[in-house]
Design an enzyme around this catalytic site. Structure first.
Site, PDB file in Angstrom:
ATOM      1  N   TYR A 144      57.441  70.056 121.656  1.00 32.80           N
ATOM      2  CA  TYR A 144      56.890  70.393 120.337  1.00 32.80           C
ATOM      3  C   TYR A 144      56.092  71.684 120.446  1.00 32.80           C
ATOM      4  CZ  TYR A 144      54.596  70.172 115.876  1.00 32.80           C
ATOM      5  OH  TYR A 144      54.162  70.491 114.620  1.00 32.80           O
ATOM      6  N   PHE A 200      67.887  91.768  98.177  1.00 31.44           N
ATOM      7  CA  PHE A 200      68.762  90.634  98.418  1.00 31.44           C
ATOM      8  C   PHE A 200      68.224  89.495  97.546  1.00 31.44           C
ATOM      9  CE2 PHE A 200      70.115  86.767 100.610  1.00 31.44           C
ATOM     10  CZ  PHE A 200      71.470  86.936 100.417  1.00 31.44           C
ATOM     11  N   THR A 201      69.096  88.569  97.148  1.00 35.30           N
ATOM     12  CA  THR A 201      68.693  87.528  96.187  1.00 35.30           C
ATOM     13  C   THR A 201      67.381  86.852  96.596  1.00 35.30           C
ATOM     14  OG1 THR A 201      70.188  86.029  97.344  1.00 35.30           O
ATOM     15  CG2 THR A 201      70.997  87.002  95.295  1.00 35.30           C
ATOM     16  N   ASP A 249      64.438  94.435 107.120  1.00 35.67           N
ATOM     17  CA  ASP A 249      65.252  93.220 107.100  1.00 35.67           C
ATOM     18  C   ASP A 249      66.442  93.495 108.023  1.00 35.67           C
ATOM     19  OD1 ASP A 249      67.026  91.172 106.688  1.00 35.67           O
ATOM     20  OD2 ASP A 249      66.819  91.128 104.509  1.00 35.67           O
ATOM     21  N   LYS A 276      72.773  85.261 110.893  1.00 32.76           N
ATOM     22  CA  LYS A 276      73.638  86.434 110.945  1.00 32.76           C
ATOM     23  C   LYS A 276      73.363  87.190 112.247  1.00 32.76           C
ATOM     24  CE  LYS A 276      73.525  87.037 105.923  1.00 32.76           C
ATOM     25  NZ  LYS A 276      74.835  87.336 105.365  1.00 32.76           N
ATOM     26  N   ARG A 327      79.339  87.971  93.707  1.00 33.58           N
ATOM     27  CA  ARG A 327      78.144  88.800  93.839  1.00 33.58           C
ATOM     28  C   ARG A 327      78.105  89.704  92.616  1.00 33.58           C
ATOM     29  NH1 ARG A 327      74.766  86.726  97.985  1.00 33.58           N
ATOM     30  NH2 ARG A 327      74.577  85.546  96.096  1.00 33.58           N
ATOM     31  N   PHE A 335      73.261  80.647  90.946  1.00 31.88           N
ATOM     32  CA  PHE A 335      74.617  80.704  91.511  1.00 31.88           C
ATOM     33  C   PHE A 335      74.853  79.636  92.569  1.00 31.88           C
ATOM     34  CE2 PHE A 335      73.326  82.551  95.532  1.00 31.88           C
ATOM     35  CZ  PHE A 335      72.113  83.156  95.217  1.00 31.88           C
TER      36      PHE A 335
HETATM   37  N1  F0G Z   1      68.372  89.102 104.087  1.00 30.13           N
HETATM   38  C1  F0G Z   1      69.672  89.421 104.019  1.00 30.13           C
HETATM   39  C2  F0G Z   1      70.074  90.850 104.076  1.00 30.13           C
HETATM   40  C3  F0G Z   1      70.631  88.404 103.932  1.00 30.13           C
HETATM   41  O1  F0G Z   1      71.915  88.747 103.881  1.00 30.13           O
HETATM   42  C4  F0G Z   1      70.205  87.064 103.901  1.00 30.13           C
HETATM   43  C5  F0G Z   1      71.167  85.984 103.769  1.00 30.13           C
HETATM   44  C6  F0G Z   1      68.836  86.781 103.970  1.00 30.13           C
HETATM   45  C7  F0G Z   1      67.942  87.839 104.062  1.00 30.13           C
HETATM   46  C8  F0G Z   1      68.327  85.378 103.921  1.00 30.13           C
HETATM   47  O2  F0G Z   1      68.621  84.748 105.110  1.00 30.13           O
HETATM   48  O3  F0G Z   1      70.181  82.882 104.483  1.00 30.13           O
HETATM   49  O4  F0G Z   1      68.955  82.868 106.660  1.00 30.13           O
HETATM   50  O5  F0G Z   1      67.756  82.480 104.549  1.00 30.13           O
HETATM   51  N2  F0G Z   1      72.352  86.133 103.366  1.00 30.13           N
HETATM   52  C9  F0G Z   1      73.327  85.042 103.253  1.00 30.13           C
HETATM   53  C10 F0G Z   1      74.633  85.579 102.740  1.00 30.13           C
HETATM   54  C11 F0G Z   1      72.848  83.866 102.491  1.00 30.13           C
HETATM   55  O6  F0G Z   1      75.538  84.756 102.542  1.00 30.13           O
HETATM   56  O7  F0G Z   1      74.796  86.780 102.564  1.00 30.13           O
HETATM   57  P1  F0G Z   1      68.893  83.164 105.209  1.00 30.13           P
END
Ligand code: F0G
Length: 482
Positions: A80, A132-133, A223, A266, A389, A455
């Site tokens: 832990y 990013f979303t 990022d 990623k 997208r 979405f």
């Molecule tokens: N920043 C970028 C540039 C991303 O592409 C993503 C995730 C995140 C932050 C958030 O990371 O999913 O680990 O919480 N992109 C995914 C996609 C969801 O399908 O493009 P996460």
């Protein structure tokens, strides 16, 4: 250019690995796919993976691990607190990025949550090359606002510009003047930019933008979720960087930033996330949020097995051969479809191939979600799952009206080291078929619309019976069982 030269065959992108373990794929018959799409509310996020032939939804958490990554999992130190795995992960990231302090987080958006809890006060403005979303949602949730200062060419879908993810430095200067530096807690650079098609940003541009921020005492945040592909593009497209190793380029980039965060789903071929913090005081200021929302400071919600695998994955990311394959497969897919007349986002970026849905379905109005329709149609026509997208991925304006997205795209992600060349050819073939039958595709409307990140879980229905007509045309060409 493919890494491997050919003697008398047309050169194709090459897998620089061999397959050691496989997962059987299932291609449902066409009419069953239609049923599944209705069940999923015409939202590809709500499909079951077993009903999908080519899962190109995302490159997140679905990249293939290497034998070395799997082997490393056995070394994971379960504890832990004080897990040796965490110290190994911290040391590897420090070696690569030159930043000492690591805060673990279970994925990228969790890192964003923590960073924004620290930085954002209501009324603040965050400068970004593009949002990013999740990165935008975390800023706005806390009463902040995002200024996207992408270069104008970034939104031109058909282009041959090498770095469409670059930020417009004049716009950055004007924004700092307008807002006042005190109201801008940080500048966020996304390398590369997911929502405009995985387009990279150049080292030179990152340097200039972060220099500007630093002059005004604004913190710099990278990022790095999609950094792997961006490193490849800097090496092959930025003249002054071509003789540098991937490791050198990585360090040069890292040196520009106060904070670097990543989605390990990623970056690193695993599942997890983290925040590297240069300043010790800042690091301690964010620590409490990790223990409150993620877990103890030596795992942050991650499985130690995944952490061990990622340590190897980070090292593999420094290998030019390994990181070249994704962009080369994407480039092949984009070039072929472009030659076949399908409107694609060019040049090919990282992450995936992107279809310009607004142009393909120019008869479907933006508030009927052309990219959403196209992505649903692509599942019907070949069992391929992509991701919308576009307008569907936006949130409504405060007055309830649709916020029409500046780009309306379907993304066909290429998870790293997963798909073969023949599978890529299949995708090209089905996209072309769908393009030639695009007049059969109509719009969608919501039947259940969540307020935030709609979405992901929203449900829609087709306007008219276009999916039925489309599937009949498909069956006429390919038969019932495909
Ligand atoms: N920043 C970028 C540039 C991303 O592409 C993503 C995730 C995140 C932050 C958030 O990371 O999913 O680990 O919480 N992109 C995914 C996609 C969801 O399908 O493009 P996460």
């Amino acid at each position: 250019m493919p890494a491997i030269k050919f003697y008398n065959r047309p050169a194709v992108p090459m897998e620089m690995h061999k397959v050691k373990i496989v997962q059987k794929l299932n291609l449902l018959p066409a009419r069953q796919r239609l049923e599944k799409m209705h069940e999923a509310g015409f939202n590809t996020f709500l499909l079951h993976n077993g009903d999908i032939f080519m899962d190109m939804l995302t490159d997140s958490g679905v990249n293939a691990m290497s034998d070395e990554m799997q082997a490393a999992m056995l070394r994971a130190d379960d504890a832990y607190a004080g897990s040796e795995t965490f110290y190994r992960m911290n040391a590897k990231l420090t070696e690569i990025f030159g930043i000492k302090h690591l805060l673990p987080a279970h994925q990228g958006r969790a890192a964003e949550h923590i960073i924004n809890l620290h930085f954002i006060k209501p009324g603040n403005c965050v400068i970004m090359n593009y949002h990013f979303t999740t990165s935008k949602a975390h800023v706005t949730r806390l009463g902040g606002r995002v200024e996207e200062l992408l270069c104008d060419e970034g939104l031109v879908t058909k282009s041959d510009l090498p770095f469409k993810g670059n930020i417009d430095l004049n716009k950055v200067k004007a924004c700092i003047e307008r807002e006042g530096a005190a109201n801008i807690p940080y500048i966020r650079i996304e390398a590369g930019t997911n929502l405009i098609g995985g387009q990279p940003i150049s080292y030179e541009n990152m340097k200039a933008a972060t220099d500007l921020a630093r002059e005004h005492g604004i913190a710099t945040v990278l990022d790095a979720s999609l950094l792997q592909d961006n490193l490849y593009f800097i090496k092959v497209r930025e003249e002054s960087m071509k003789d540098k190793s991937i490791r050198e380029i990585t360090r040069m980039i890292a040196d520009l930033f106060d904070v670097i965060y990543f989605s390990g789903r990623k970056f690193g071929f695993g599942r997890g996330g983290g925040i590297l913090v240069r300043d010790e005081k800042l690091f301690h200021a964010m620590e409490d949020y990790v223990t409150m929302f993620e877990g103890f400071l030596t795992y942050g919600g991650m499985s130690v097995k995944e952490m061990e695998a990622m340590i190897v994955g980070f090292e593999e990311t420094m290998d030019f051969d390994i990181i070249s394959q994704g962009p080369q497969f994407i480039d092949h897919c984009v070039r072929q479809l472009d030659e076949l007349g399908v409107p694609m986002v060019t040049p090919g970026g990282g992450l995936g191939a992107h279809i310009n849905a607004r142009q393909v379905l120019d008869h479907v109005p933006s508030d009927q979600y052309p990219a959403g329709s196209l992505v649903a149609a692509l599942y019907l026509c070949g069992g391929i799952r992509g991701m919308e997208r576009g307008t569907l991925s936006e949130e409504r304006n405060p007055d309830g009206s649709e916020r029409i997205a500046s780009v309306e795209m379907v993304r066909l992600a290429f998870p790293r080291r997963v798909f073969t060349f023949s599978q890529t050819e299949y995708v090209i073939d089905r996209v072309k078929w769908l393009y030639d039958h695009r007049h059969l595709v109509g719009g969608l409307r919501f039947v259940h619309e969540p307020k935030t990140l709609r979405f992901f879980t929203g449900r829609l229905e087709p306007i008219g019976n276009w999916p039925e007509k489309l599937i009949e045309a498909y069956i006429a060409d390919f038969g019932e069982d495909q």
